[in-house]
Write a protein that holds these residues in place. Structure first.
Motif, PDB file in Angstrom:
ATOM      1  N   VAL A   1       9.820  32.950 -15.136  1.00 10.48           N
ATOM      2  CA  VAL A   1       8.502  33.348 -15.652  1.00 10.48           C
ATOM      3  C   VAL A   1       7.555  32.133 -15.676  1.00 10.48           C
ATOM      4  CG1 VAL A   1       7.273  34.292 -17.660  1.00 10.48           C
ATOM      5  CG2 VAL A   1       9.473  35.260 -16.985  1.00 10.48           C
ATOM      6  N   ALA A   2       8.120  30.933 -15.869  1.00  6.71           N
ATOM      7  CA  ALA A   2       7.276  29.726 -15.872  1.00  6.71           C
ATOM      8  C   ALA A   2       6.593  29.556 -14.507  1.00  6.71           C
ATOM      9  CB  ALA A   2       8.107  28.489 -16.212  1.00  6.71           C
ATOM     10  N   ASP A   3       7.340  29.852 -13.426  1.00  8.34           N
ATOM     11  CA  ASP A   3       6.753  29.722 -12.090  1.00  8.34           C
ATOM     12  C   ASP A   3       5.592  30.700 -11.900  1.00  8.34           C
ATOM     13  OD1 ASP A   3       8.670  27.813 -11.416  1.00  8.34           O
ATOM     14  OD2 ASP A   3      10.109  29.385 -10.870  1.00  8.34           O
ATOM     15  N   TYR A   4       5.722  31.861 -12.507  1.00  5.30           N
ATOM     16  CA  TYR A   4       4.674  32.887 -12.424  1.00  5.30           C
ATOM     17  C   TYR A   4       3.350  32.328 -12.977  1.00  5.30           C
ATOM     18  CZ  TYR A   4       2.334  37.372 -13.359  1.00  5.30           C
ATOM     19  OH  TYR A   4       1.441  38.410 -13.419  1.00  5.30           O
ATOM     20  N   TYR A   5       3.434  31.613 -14.110  1.00  4.71           N
ATOM     21  CA  TYR A   5       2.211  31.047 -14.685  1.00  4.71           C
ATOM     22  C   TYR A   5       1.801  29.741 -14.000  1.00  4.71           C
ATOM     23  CZ  TYR A   5       2.477  34.682 -18.177  1.00  4.71           C
ATOM     24  OH  TYR A   5       2.503  35.911 -18.783  1.00  4.71           O
ATOM     25  N   LYS A   6       2.795  29.015 -13.451  1.00  3.98           N
ATOM     26  CA  LYS A   6       2.461  27.805 -12.672  1.00  3.98           C
ATOM     27  C   LYS A   6       1.578  28.194 -11.497  1.00  3.98           C
ATOM     28  CE  LYS A   6       6.550  25.114 -13.664  1.00  3.98           C
ATOM     29  NZ  LYS A   6       7.934  24.841 -13.236  1.00  3.98           N
ATOM     30  N   ARG A   7       1.931  29.312 -10.857  1.00  5.10           N
ATOM     31  CA  ARG A   7       1.135  29.765  -9.703  1.00  5.10           C
ATOM     32  C   ARG A   7      -0.293  30.090 -10.105  1.00  5.10           C
ATOM     33  NH1 ARG A   7       6.085  32.076  -7.973  1.00  5.10           N
ATOM     34  NH2 ARG A   7       5.675  34.053  -9.006  1.00  5.10           N
ATOM     35  N   GLN A   8      -0.493  30.433 -11.369  1.00  4.85           N
ATOM     36  CA  GLN A   8      -1.856  30.716 -11.863  1.00  4.85           C
ATOM     37  C   GLN A   8      -2.500  29.458 -12.462  1.00  4.85           C
ATOM     38  OE1 GLN A   8      -2.094  34.115 -14.519  1.00  4.85           O
ATOM     39  NE2 GLN A   8      -0.584  35.298 -13.392  1.00  4.85           N
ATOM     40  N   ASN A   9      -1.827  28.321 -12.288  1.00  4.12           N
ATOM     41  CA  ASN A   9      -2.309  27.057 -12.874  1.00  4.12           C
ATOM     42  C   ASN A   9      -2.498  27.124 -14.385  1.00  4.12           C
ATOM     43  OD1 ASN A   9      -2.447  25.539 -10.469  1.00  4.12           O
ATOM     44  ND2 ASN A   9      -4.320  26.651  -9.924  1.00  4.12           N
ATOM     45  N   LYS A  10      -1.598  27.805 -15.056  1.00  9.68           N
ATOM     46  CA  LYS A  10      -1.737  27.982 -16.505  1.00  9.68           C
ATOM     47  C   LYS A  10      -0.591  27.357 -17.281  1.00  9.68           C
ATOM     48  CE  LYS A  10      -4.459  32.228 -16.344  1.00  9.68           C
ATOM     49  NZ  LYS A  10      -4.453  33.670 -16.549  1.00  9.68           N
ATOM     50  N   HIS A  11       0.283  26.628 -16.588  1.00  5.48           N
ATOM     51  CA  HIS A  11       1.513  26.173 -17.239  1.00  5.48           C
ATOM     52  C   HIS A  11       1.416  24.733 -17.731  1.00  5.48           C
ATOM     53  CE1 HIS A  11       5.686  24.469 -17.201  1.00  5.48           C
ATOM     54  NE2 HIS A  11       5.815  25.481 -18.014  1.00  5.48           N
ATOM     55  N   ILE A  12       1.758  24.516 -19.010  1.00  8.24           N
ATOM     56  CA  ILE A  12       1.752  23.157 -19.559  1.00  8.24           C
ATOM     57  C   ILE A  12       3.064  22.894 -20.302  1.00  8.24           C
ATOM     58  CG2 ILE A  12       0.602  21.570 -21.168  1.00  8.24           C
ATOM     59  CD1 ILE A  12      -1.975  23.141 -20.610  1.00  8.24           C
ATOM     60  N   PRO A  13       3.877  21.935 -19.809  1.00  6.28           N
ATOM     61  CA  PRO A  13       5.105  21.583 -20.518  1.00  6.28           C
ATOM     62  C   PRO A  13       4.827  20.596 -21.648  1.00  6.28           C
ATOM     63  CG  PRO A  13       5.008  20.478 -18.382  1.00  6.28           C
ATOM     64  CD  PRO A  13       3.721  21.212 -18.538  1.00  6.28           C
ATOM     65  N   VAL A  14       5.486  20.798 -22.786  1.00  2.00           N
ATOM     66  CA  VAL A  14       5.334  19.874 -23.918  1.00  2.00           C
ATOM     67  C   VAL A  14       6.734  19.518 -24.434  1.00  2.00           C
ATOM     68  CG1 VAL A  14       4.520  19.674 -26.313  1.00  2.00           C
ATOM     69  CG2 VAL A  14       3.045  20.732 -24.589  1.00  2.00           C
ATOM     70  N   ASP A  15       7.001  18.225 -24.518  1.00  6.93           N
ATOM     71  CA  ASP A  15       8.307  17.772 -25.003  1.00  6.93           C
ATOM     72  C   ASP A  15       8.454  18.104 -26.495  1.00  6.93           C
ATOM     73  OD1 ASP A  15      10.712  15.719 -24.628  1.00  6.93           O
ATOM     74  OD2 ASP A  15       9.724  15.301 -26.534  1.00  6.93           O
ATOM     75  N   ASN A  16       9.602  18.681 -26.855  1.00  7.97           N
ATOM     76  CA  ASN A  16       9.842  18.960 -28.285  1.00  7.97           C
ATOM     77  C   ASN A  16      11.177  18.399 -28.737  1.00  7.97           C
ATOM     78  OD1 ASN A  16       9.439  19.847 -30.884  1.00  7.97           O
ATOM     79  ND2 ASN A  16      10.096  21.951 -30.487  1.00  7.97           N
ATOM     80  N   MET A  17      11.513  17.195 -28.269  1.00  8.08           N
ATOM     81  CA  MET A  17      12.722  16.520 -28.762  1.00  8.08           C
ATOM     82  C   MET A  17      12.412  15.778 -30.065  1.00  8.08           C
ATOM     83  SD  MET A  17      15.404  17.146 -26.938  1.00  8.08           S
ATOM     84  CE  MET A  17      16.573  15.796 -27.212  1.00  8.08           C
ATOM     85  N   GLY A  18      11.140  15.549 -30.339  1.00  8.36           N
ATOM     86  CA  GLY A  18      10.745  14.800 -31.536  1.00  8.36           C
ATOM     87  C   GLY A  18      10.579  15.705 -32.748  1.00  8.36           C
ATOM     88  N   THR A  19       9.706  15.276 -33.666  1.00  5.43           N
ATOM     89  CA  THR A  19       9.543  16.032 -34.910  1.00  5.43           C
ATOM     90  C   THR A  19       8.567  17.200 -34.716  1.00  5.43           C
ATOM     91  OG1 THR A  19       7.617  14.788 -35.660  1.00  5.43           O
ATOM     92  CG2 THR A  19       9.795  13.878 -36.235  1.00  5.43           C
ATOM     93  N   ILE A  20       8.582  18.117 -35.688  1.00  5.10           N
ATOM     94  CA  ILE A  20       7.680  19.272 -35.668  1.00  5.10           C
ATOM     95  C   ILE A  20       6.224  18.805 -35.599  1.00  5.10           C
ATOM     96  CG2 ILE A  20       6.838  21.207 -37.089  1.00  5.10           C
ATOM     97  CD1 ILE A  20       9.731  21.463 -38.180  1.00  5.10           C
TER      98      ILE A  20
END
Ligand code: C5P
Ligand code: MG
Length: 196
Positions: free
Chosen positions: A157-176
């Protein structure tokens, strides 16, 4: 309107960040997992239908979750925007969501994927299981199956939105709070443009 798909594997922190986003941006939080668990708690026919699948960490049919989303979108006509949490989980669900929103002259503004390493996901879900009352949070085998289902059926599903240029990854290994600061940096400029 600001309509966000909050994406990521089970235990990535979608629900936690959604609560903070609702507070900050006055959005309506639509979590299909929460809706399904509410049906199970009520013991409704729908709840009984989905219980076995949820207990095993398998996906409920597209038809069921799409209908739940449709009802909740329709019941919130005056929303400033929506956070879709745990939905769409398949390409078919993503396509239905696009079609549903388009009919109401709305669209998805962006998808944010919360990224967390697999070992950390398992650790966080087991910790959540101590208080969540969710049987699917207590068993490592079920948790691993949920992650497998995500990798196989949901991650495309991420690729589906990548194709629409709408995908943004955010690292969540840190704190809330660290992650929420990153989300604000992504979303604050969007708010300005969406209002124009
Ligand atoms: O989103 P959450 O992790 O709370 O979902 C819990 C369970 O609900 C999933 O493991 C899955 O069994 C079911 N679910 C689903 N389809 C969705 C959302 C949730 O099958 N779109
Ligand atoms: Mg959740």
């Amino acid at each position: 309107m600001l309509n966000i798909v909050l994406f990521g594997p089970p235990g990535a922190g979608k629900g936690t960040q959604a609560v903070k986003l609702v507070e900050n941006y006055n959005l309506v939080h639509l979590s299909t997992g929460d809706m399904l668990r509410a049906e199970m708690k009520k013991g409704s026919p729908l709840g009984l239908t989905v219980k076995d699948l949820i207990d095993k960490g398998e996906l409920v049919s597209d038809e069921i979750v799409i209908e739940l989303i449709r009802e909740n979108v329709n019941n919130n006509k005056n929303a400033a925007g929506f956070i879709f949490d745990g939905f769409p989980r398949t390409i078919a669900q993503a396509k239905s969501l696009d079609a549903m929103l388009e009919k109401e002259s709305m669209n998805i503004s962006l998808m944010i994927t919360l990224e967390v390493e697999e070992q950390e996901l398992i650790k966080r879900i087991l910790t959540r299981g101590e208080t969540s009352g969710r049987t699917d949070d207590l068993d490592t085998g079920i948790i691993k199956n949920r992650i497998k289902v995500y990798n196989e059926q949901t991650s495309p599903v991420a690729d589906y939105y990548k194709r629409q240029n709408k995908h943004i990854p955010v690292d969540n290994m840190g704190t809330i709070d660290e992650t929420f600061d990153c989300l604000k940096k992504v979303l604050d400029p969007k708010i300005v443009t969406e209002q124009n």
